[in-house]
Scaffold this motif. Structure first.
Motif, mmCIF file in Angstrom:
data_model
loop_
_atom_site.group_PDB
_atom_site.id
_atom_site.type_symbol
_atom_site.label_atom_id
_atom_site.label_comp_id
_atom_site.label_asym_id
_atom_site.label_seq_id
_atom_site.Cartn_x
_atom_site.Cartn_y
_atom_site.Cartn_z
ATOM 1 N N GLY A 77 -2.435 -1.866 -3.659
ATOM 2 C CA GLY A 77 -1.127 -2.330 -3.329
ATOM 3 C C GLY A 77 -0.472 -3.070 -2.304
ATOM 4 N N VAL A 78 0.785 -3.486 -3.093
ATOM 5 C CA VAL A 78 1.825 -4.574 -1.628
ATOM 6 C C VAL A 78 2.528 -3.444 -0.668
ATOM 7 N N PRO A 79 2.104 -3.876 0.727
ATOM 8 C CA PRO A 79 3.081 -2.819 1.575
ATOM 9 C C PRO A 79 4.224 -2.953 1.447
ATOM 10 N N LEU A 80 5.192 -2.216 1.756
ATOM 11 C CA LEU A 80 6.723 -2.506 2.020
ATOM 12 C C LEU A 80 6.751 -2.238 3.130
ATOM 13 N N PRO A 81 7.264 -3.348 3.778
ATOM 14 C CA PRO A 81 7.684 -3.219 5.078
ATOM 15 C C PRO A 81 8.576 -2.290 5.990
ATOM 16 N N ARG B 283 7.378 2.433 6.089
ATOM 17 C CA ARG B 283 6.137 2.135 7.223
ATOM 18 C C ARG B 283 4.578 3.303 6.441
ATOM 19 N N GLY B 284 4.026 2.726 5.781
ATOM 20 C CA GLY B 284 2.875 3.490 5.197
ATOM 21 C C GLY B 284 2.964 3.579 3.261
ATOM 22 N N ARG B 285 3.785 2.718 3.448
ATOM 23 C CA ARG B 285 4.113 3.065 1.182
ATOM 24 C C ARG B 285 3.427 1.912 0.773
ATOM 25 N N HIS B 286 3.369 1.908 -0.195
ATOM 26 C CA HIS B 286 3.042 0.652 -1.209
ATOM 27 C C HIS B 286 4.345 1.151 -2.411
ATOM 28 N N LEU B 287 3.672 -0.346 -3.226
ATOM 29 C CA LEU B 287 4.053 -0.913 -4.419
ATOM 30 C C LEU B 287 2.931 -1.122 -5.139
ATOM 31 N N GLY B 288 2.342 0.166 -5.768
ATOM 32 C CA GLY B 288 0.949 -0.045 -7.058
ATOM 33 C C GLY B 288 0.856 1.832 -6.944
#
Length: 154
Positions: free
Chosen positions: A55-59, A62-67
């Motif tokens: 998915g898309v990294p969430l800036p 840190r280490g989290r994605h929307l996906g």
């Protein structure tokens, strides 16, 4: 339970293709928008546990994605011929099978996903709508993988 069966020809010997395929931490180099973490202390053989975030990294996280978080465990390990990972997540479930066969050009690889669709009847009815996008993602990944394995230092 739909099956996706996707072949790719790789211009590299099976041992190099195997090494590239089972370099779990490098999957993000050929699988778009994916980071893979090895959860177990070892990274080879049956029992290896993996966590892939696609998915898309969430800036700001840190280490989290929307996906999607795709957790897996290796259930078969037969180098350099076959590896099977069992997807164990909430969304992605079922076995993923990679089979390698020597060929005159190097290696023929077949990636099979036996998908256990989520969301019951809604998932089954929605599958025909999302399947073309899933196949496109896998096709892009396989093309990138063939280059990654070919160019990998042998």
């Amino acid at each position: 339970m739909p099956d996706l069966v996707l072949p790719v020809a790789v211009e590299a010997p099976p041992e190099r293709v195997w090494a590239a395929l089972t370099d779990w931490r490098s999957q993000g180099r050929w699988m778009p928008a994916t980071d893979v973490e090895v959860v177990t202390a070892h990274d080879e053989g049956v029992g290896v546990r993996l966590a892939a975030r696609t998915g898309v990294p969430l800036p700001w996280r840190r280490g989290r994605h929307l996906g999607v978080l795709d957790t897996m465990v290796v259930t078969e390990w037969d180098p350099p011929r076959r590896v099977v990972v069992q997807h164990t997540g909430r969304i992605v479930r079922g076995p993923g099978i990679f089979e390698l066969t020597p060929a005159p050009h190097g290696t023929d690889m077949v990636w099979t996903e036996r998908l256990w669709l989520p969301f019951g009847i809604v998932g089954s009815l929605g599958w025909p709508l999302v399947k073309p996008f899933v196949v496109l993602g896998f096709t892009i990944s396989l093309r990138r993988f063939a280059r990654f394995a070919r160019d990998r230092a042998g």
